[in-house]
Design a protein around this motif. Structure first.
Motif, PDB file in Angstrom:
ATOM      1  N   MET A  68     -18.354  26.911 -24.374  1.00 40.31           N
ATOM      2  CA  MET A  68     -17.110  27.701 -24.930  1.00 40.31           C
ATOM      3  C   MET A  68     -15.929  26.350 -24.963  1.00 40.31           C
ATOM      4  O   MET A  68     -15.988  25.678 -23.769  1.00 40.31           O
ATOM      5  CB  MET A  68     -16.805  28.814 -23.892  1.00 40.31           C
ATOM      6  CG  MET A  68     -15.863  29.711 -24.575  1.00 40.31           C
ATOM      7  SD  MET A  68     -15.697  31.167 -23.280  1.00 40.31           S
ATOM      8  CE  MET A  68     -17.115  31.860 -23.466  1.00 40.31           C
ATOM      9  N   ASP A  69     -15.235  26.354 -26.030  1.00 38.69           N
ATOM     10  CA  ASP A  69     -14.063  25.523 -25.847  1.00 38.69           C
ATOM     11  C   ASP A  69     -13.121  25.579 -27.094  1.00 38.69           C
ATOM     12  O   ASP A  69     -13.496  26.183 -28.047  1.00 38.69           O
ATOM     13  CB  ASP A  69     -14.487  23.937 -25.729  1.00 38.69           C
ATOM     14  CG  ASP A  69     -13.528  23.117 -24.889  1.00 38.69           C
ATOM     15  OD1 ASP A  69     -12.187  23.475 -24.931  1.00 38.69           O
ATOM     16  OD2 ASP A  69     -14.023  22.136 -24.201  1.00 38.69           O
ATOM     17  N   ARG A  70     -11.922  25.435 -26.813  1.00 38.22           N
ATOM     18  CA  ARG A  70     -11.220  25.335 -27.885  1.00 38.22           C
ATOM     19  C   ARG A  70     -11.300  24.675 -29.228  1.00 38.22           C
ATOM     20  O   ARG A  70     -11.097  25.127 -30.270  1.00 38.22           O
ATOM     21  CB  ARG A  70      -9.576  25.046 -27.479  1.00 38.22           C
ATOM     22  CG  ARG A  70      -8.939  26.205 -26.764  1.00 38.22           C
ATOM     23  CD  ARG A  70      -7.324  25.662 -26.681  1.00 38.22           C
ATOM     24  NE  ARG A  70      -6.827  26.879 -25.726  1.00 38.22           N
ATOM     25  CZ  ARG A  70      -6.473  26.402 -24.392  1.00 38.22           C
ATOM     26  NH1 ARG A  70      -6.704  25.454 -24.002  1.00 38.22           N
ATOM     27  NH2 ARG A  70      -5.932  27.449 -23.667  1.00 38.22           N
ATOM     28  N   VAL A  71     -11.907  23.355 -28.797  1.00 46.06           N
ATOM     29  CA  VAL A  71     -12.211  22.413 -29.723  1.00 46.06           C
ATOM     30  C   VAL A  71     -13.445  21.920 -29.382  1.00 46.06           C
ATOM     31  O   VAL A  71     -14.050  21.863 -28.345  1.00 46.06           O
ATOM     32  CB  VAL A  71     -10.952  21.326 -29.847  1.00 46.06           C
ATOM     33  CG1 VAL A  71      -9.741  21.813 -30.536  1.00 46.06           C
ATOM     34  CG2 VAL A  71     -10.821  20.702 -28.705  1.00 46.06           C
ATOM     35  N   LEU A  72     -14.240  21.070 -30.473  1.00 47.30           N
ATOM     36  CA  LEU A  72     -15.504  20.532 -30.126  1.00 47.30           C
ATOM     37  C   LEU A  72     -15.051  19.039 -30.237  1.00 47.30           C
ATOM     38  O   LEU A  72     -15.032  18.545 -31.438  1.00 47.30           O
ATOM     39  CB  LEU A  72     -16.513  20.849 -31.564  1.00 47.30           C
ATOM     40  CG  LEU A  72     -17.783  20.166 -31.463  1.00 47.30           C
ATOM     41  CD1 LEU A  72     -18.623  20.399 -30.415  1.00 47.30           C
ATOM     42  CD2 LEU A  72     -18.546  20.323 -32.740  1.00 47.30           C
ATOM     43  N   LEU A  86     -19.119  28.499 -28.703  1.00 44.94           N
ATOM     44  CA  LEU A  86     -18.206  29.539 -29.116  1.00 44.94           C
ATOM     45  C   LEU A  86     -16.730  28.974 -29.049  1.00 44.94           C
ATOM     46  O   LEU A  86     -16.259  28.627 -28.036  1.00 44.94           O
ATOM     47  CB  LEU A  86     -17.929  30.605 -27.834  1.00 44.94           C
ATOM     48  CG  LEU A  86     -19.468  31.335 -27.767  1.00 44.94           C
ATOM     49  CD1 LEU A  86     -19.575  31.469 -26.221  1.00 44.94           C
ATOM     50  CD2 LEU A  86     -19.590  32.635 -28.500  1.00 44.94           C
ATOM     51  N   MET A  87     -16.234  28.356 -30.390  1.00 44.98           N
ATOM     52  CA  MET A  87     -15.099  27.888 -30.238  1.00 44.98           C
ATOM     53  C   MET A  87     -14.091  28.868 -30.462  1.00 44.98           C
ATOM     54  O   MET A  87     -13.716  29.583 -31.496  1.00 44.98           O
ATOM     55  CB  MET A  87     -15.329  26.790 -31.671  1.00 44.98           C
ATOM     56  CG  MET A  87     -13.950  25.953 -31.676  1.00 44.98           C
ATOM     57  SD  MET A  87     -14.119  24.446 -32.652  1.00 44.98           S
ATOM     58  CE  MET A  87     -14.404  25.001 -34.369  1.00 44.98           C
ATOM     59  N   GLY A  88     -12.782  28.720 -29.701  1.00 42.82           N
ATOM     60  CA  GLY A  88     -11.508  29.383 -29.593  1.00 42.82           C
ATOM     61  C   GLY A  88     -11.085  29.589 -28.070  1.00 42.82           C
ATOM     62  O   GLY A  88     -11.683  29.024 -27.176  1.00 42.82           O
TER      63      GLY A  88
END
Lengths: 168, 168
Positions: A68-72, A86-88
């Protein structure tokens, strides 16, 4: 920052980082052994540069690892499969995992911006959502204090202030 | 990247970073002892986040430490004194140090962008300039191969491929 004392002089940031990464590695290796009899998936909260994710897939080759992270923005060699990333924001992503019924047996919590009060508040806010995805008896390794889980004593080699261990 | 082998499985990037930082710390500590009888200053080529600089000032509290980098973007606790920070490209900064007659007894070379061929070429190009600032018998610790110096055997605990040691 964390200028812990080493004998009578402060610890350098190089020493401090070495202690932190060593604690992390030892903690992950220990946890991987602990869960060896329990079926389930792994969840890495906070991909960052992908170092922890890379270690998790090394020591747990048979497990599905959700990340999981906001950005890759990890090192290219550590890009997770699209289906497992899981991006967000954490809340909707944890809710998505819970709705899916993902059975998380080992979670690594590494969110935080380095502002302690904010990071502690975020960890407390996310704790009930994390609880929803964990299987009973699963382990959580965290860089921030979580609430509602049973603290577990870590192996002696891990300085207790660096990483926290919980059982779901 | 550097997926060294550990037994029969690749080493994770977490393990790899731990090996690299451990080698760096052990190498710096060893070099600090080696130069204890020789007067002179220290030069850190590549400030980055300031971790190495912070360690150098911990283990060599009596030495002037010059630091070089294109930009100042370290952790705030590791900001060098203005008089000791050489901001700019390596060539003119090394020339400035040489013109000043700075007597460098320990240098740490950490330039490089991660593109091996370019990094090796840069290290070779800068080597004669580095030679001009070193005092005879001084030590250089380098992440890239340098030319024109005498290789020195590092302590056994340091994997030879990670850090290189030279005497001026």
């Amino acid at each position: 920052m964390d200028h812990a004392r080493r004998g009578d002089r402060p610890m350098s940031r190089l020493d401090s980082m070495l202690r932190r990464l060593t604690a992390q590695r030892d903690g992950l290796n220990w946890a991987a052994l602990q869960i060896s009899g329990i079926p389930g998936e792994v969840l890495d909260m906070g991909l960052g540069n992908g170092r922890t994710y890379d270690h998790l897939r090394e020591i747990l080759p048979g497990r599905r690892i959700r990340v999981m992270d906001r950005v890759l923005q990890c090192h290219p060699s550590c890009t997770p499969p699209e289906a497992d990333f899981l991006m967000g924001e954490a809340e909707p992503m944890l809710e998505r995992l819970a709705a899916e019924g993902a059975p998380i047996v080992l979670a690594h919590y590494d969110f935080g911006m380095g502002i302690k009060a904010d990071d502690v508040a975020e960890a407390a806010r996310l704790s009930p959502l994390i609880a929803r995805v964990m299987v009973p008896g699963g382990l959580i390794i965290s860089g921030q204090p979580l609430v509602g889980f049973t603290p577990v004593a870590a192996p002696d080699s891990i300085p207790p202030e660096r990483y926290l261990f919980y059982r779901a």
